[in-house]
Design a protein around this motif. Structure first.
Motif, PDB file in Angstrom:
ATOM      1  N   LYS A 182       0.831  -1.203   0.000  1.00 62.94           N
ATOM      2  CA  LYS A 182       0.000   0.000   0.000  1.00 62.94           C
ATOM      3  C   LYS A 182       0.863   1.249   0.000  1.00 62.94           C
ATOM      4  O   LYS A 182       0.570   2.232  -0.688  1.00 62.94           O
ATOM      5  N   TYR A 183       1.930   1.215   0.756  1.00 61.14           N
ATOM      6  CA  TYR A 183       2.864   2.336   0.861  1.00 61.14           C
ATOM      7  C   TYR A 183       3.528   2.607  -0.485  1.00 61.14           C
ATOM      8  O   TYR A 183       3.690   3.751  -0.901  1.00 61.14           O
ATOM      9  N   ASN A 184       3.892   1.535  -1.187  1.00 60.89           N
ATOM     10  CA  ASN A 184       4.625   1.676  -2.441  1.00 60.89           C
ATOM     11  C   ASN A 184       3.734   2.028  -3.618  1.00 60.89           C
ATOM     12  O   ASN A 184       4.221   2.505  -4.648  1.00 60.89           O
ATOM     13  N   SER A 185       2.418   1.798  -3.499  1.00 67.01           N
ATOM     14  CA  SER A 185       1.496   2.069  -4.598  1.00 67.01           C
ATOM     15  C   SER A 185       0.754   3.394  -4.449  1.00 67.01           C
ATOM     16  O   SER A 185       0.015   3.786  -5.357  1.00 67.01           O
ATOM     17  N   SER A 186       0.938   4.072  -3.342  1.00 68.09           N
ATOM     18  CA  SER A 186       0.257   5.346  -3.113  1.00 68.09           C
ATOM     19  C   SER A 186       0.983   6.461  -3.863  1.00 68.09           C
ATOM     20  O   SER A 186       2.160   6.733  -3.602  1.00 68.09           O
ATOM     21  N   SER A 187       0.288   7.098  -4.784  1.00 64.42           N
ATOM     22  CA  SER A 187       0.904   8.194  -5.548  1.00 64.42           C
ATOM     23  C   SER A 187       1.240   9.373  -4.648  1.00 64.42           C
ATOM     24  O   SER A 187       2.261  10.050  -4.853  1.00 64.42           O
ATOM     25  N   ARG A 188       0.420   9.609  -3.646  1.00 64.03           N
ATOM     26  CA  ARG A 188       0.699  10.707  -2.711  1.00 64.03           C
ATOM     27  C   ARG A 188       1.977  10.425  -1.933  1.00 64.03           C
ATOM     28  O   ARG A 188       2.835  11.308  -1.779  1.00 64.03           O
ATOM     29  N   MET A 189       2.122   9.201  -1.425  1.00 67.69           N
ATOM     30  CA  MET A 189       3.300   8.855  -0.647  1.00 67.69           C
ATOM     31  C   MET A 189       4.555   8.888  -1.513  1.00 67.69           C
ATOM     32  O   MET A 189       5.622   9.320  -1.061  1.00 67.69           O
ATOM     33  N   ILE A 190       4.426   8.440  -2.765  1.00 69.28           N
ATOM     34  CA  ILE A 190       5.575   8.459  -3.674  1.00 69.28           C
ATOM     35  C   ILE A 190       6.038   9.891  -3.924  1.00 69.28           C
ATOM     36  O   ILE A 190       7.242  10.190  -3.900  1.00 69.28           O
ATOM     37  N   ASN A 191       5.097  10.796  -4.139  1.00 68.59           N
ATOM     38  CA  ASN A 191       5.457  12.194  -4.389  1.00 68.59           C
ATOM     39  C   ASN A 191       6.071  12.843  -3.149  1.00 68.59           C
ATOM     40  O   ASN A 191       7.028  13.629  -3.258  1.00 68.59           O
ATOM     41  N   VAL A 192       5.527  12.532  -1.966  1.00 69.46           N
ATOM     42  CA  VAL A 192       6.068  13.101  -0.730  1.00 69.46           C
ATOM     43  C   VAL A 192       7.489  12.595  -0.493  1.00 69.46           C
ATOM     44  O   VAL A 192       8.399  13.371  -0.154  1.00 69.46           O
ATOM     45  N   GLN A 193       7.698  11.280  -0.665  1.00 69.97           N
ATOM     46  CA  GLN A 193       9.021  10.711  -0.466  1.00 69.97           C
ATOM     47  C   GLN A 193      10.023  11.292  -1.463  1.00 69.97           C
ATOM     48  O   GLN A 193      11.176  11.549  -1.112  1.00 69.97           O
ATOM     49  N   ARG A 194       9.587  11.491  -2.681  1.00 68.18           N
ATOM     50  CA  ARG A 194      10.486  12.052  -3.693  1.00 68.18           C
ATOM     51  C   ARG A 194      10.881  13.486  -3.345  1.00 68.18           C
ATOM     52  O   ARG A 194      12.049  13.873  -3.450  1.00 68.18           O
TER      53      ARG A 194
END
Length: 315
Positions: A21-33
């Motif tokens: 779930k963490y790896n597929s969340s577009s919001r989380m990916i953008n925040v981490q980036r």
């Protein structure tokens, strides 16, 4: 919503379901980036060479992917096997894509020229420039001294401030982590550790433990006046004699101040807030309103001499 650190050990919270779930969340990916790019900026790395960077709490490899895009080699460690499994799958996919590109390039090269010996060394390059290791950072980092050029950590350091058993002491785990980090970094290296402190006391404890083992630096806070965008970065330097000043945190005031202009006459004077006048309902408006309600078939009181008359002030 309770903090994940209060639910138990990180390896239990980031199970297989939560990791995917963490790896597929577009919001989380953008925040981490965004956070990783900011951490790389604070590292002040030389732009003309590739650096070997340690990623503590690498998770599913989102921050490592950004490091690869910036041309660096990285080694990541994490306490959750499920998060590392997701990161390993991403790296295997990059290998497969790279093999397909190699096959296409070879076919094109064979058609153009039969002399492709000079390109054999380039074809052996690894598509992924990272490596993974399962390890708990609270027990110390098991690397040789002066191995890494820099270190980053995204949203992981605050986990050391919580104990999951009677044998775990947060301060001891922090001291053990920072002392091992100081050892594995080169003398000219820097470390940028982004974290989410629950209280101001946690931020002070983390900073004090870092300086106690020999680090120099401090905490840089981006967007301190924003509840959602606020980010804490612990910027550390192995060389305390360095004359580099601690970077300034982002505030976002530049964008806001460009739309606000204050004249010299208004400066230094208190500006009274402008209050909007409440709408005054006249007798004519009230009569028309009651008439429209009657046409709709609603029960409306009859008009009298008291209709729309202001009531006296309360005692």
């Amino acid at each position: 919503m309770s903090r994940p650190e209060l639910t138990g050990h990180a390896s239990l919270f980031y199970n297989e379901k939560e990791a995917r779930k963490y790896n597929s969340s577009s919001r989380m990916i953008n925040v981490q980036r965004e956070i990783t790019l900011r951490a790389i900026e604070l590292l002040l790395l030389p732009t003309d060479q590739t650096s070997l960077i340690l990623d503590v709490g690498c998770g599913s490899g989102l921050s490592g992917q950004v490091l690869e895009e910036q041309g660096h080699v990285w080694v990541g460690c994490d306490v959750s096997r499920d998060m590392l499994q997701v990161a390993q799958e991403r790296m295997e996919e990059s290998f497969q894509l790279n093999d397909k590109e190699k096959d296409k390039d070879k076919m094109m090269e064979e058609e153009e020229s039969s002399d492709s010996d000079d390109d054999d060394d380039e074809d052996n390059e690894c598509p992924s420039r990272g490596d993974l290791m399962h390890h708990d950072m609270g027990t110390g980092l098991p690397f040789r001294p002066a191995t890494f050029d820099a270190c980053i950590s995204i949203s992981a350091l605050q986990w050391l401030c919580y104990s999951n058993s009677a044998a775990q002491n947060p301060k001891r785990r922090l001291i053990r982590f920072f002392s091992s980090l100081y050892s594995v970094l080169k003398k000219s290296a820097r470390a940028v550790l982004q974290f989410y402190p629950e209280t101001a006391e946690q931020a002070v404890l983390i900073s004090e433990c870092a300086t106690a083992v020999g680090f120099g630096g401090g905490i840089v806070v981006d967007y301190p006046n924003s509840a959602k965008a606020k980010k804490h970065y612990l910027v550390l330097s192995c060389d305390r004699t360095s004359k580099k000043q601690l970077p300034q945190g982002l505030t976002g005031e530049d964008r806001q101040s460009s739309h606000v202009q204050v004249s010299k006459q208004q400066q230094g004077k208190k500006v009274k807030p402008v209050r909007k006048k409440k709408g005054v309902k006249t007798k004519e408006w009230i009569l028309n309103k009651k008439e429209s309600q009657r046409k709709k078939g609603k029960n409306v009181r009859p008009d009298t001499k008291y209709t729309a008359r202001r009531r006296p002030m309360k005692f």
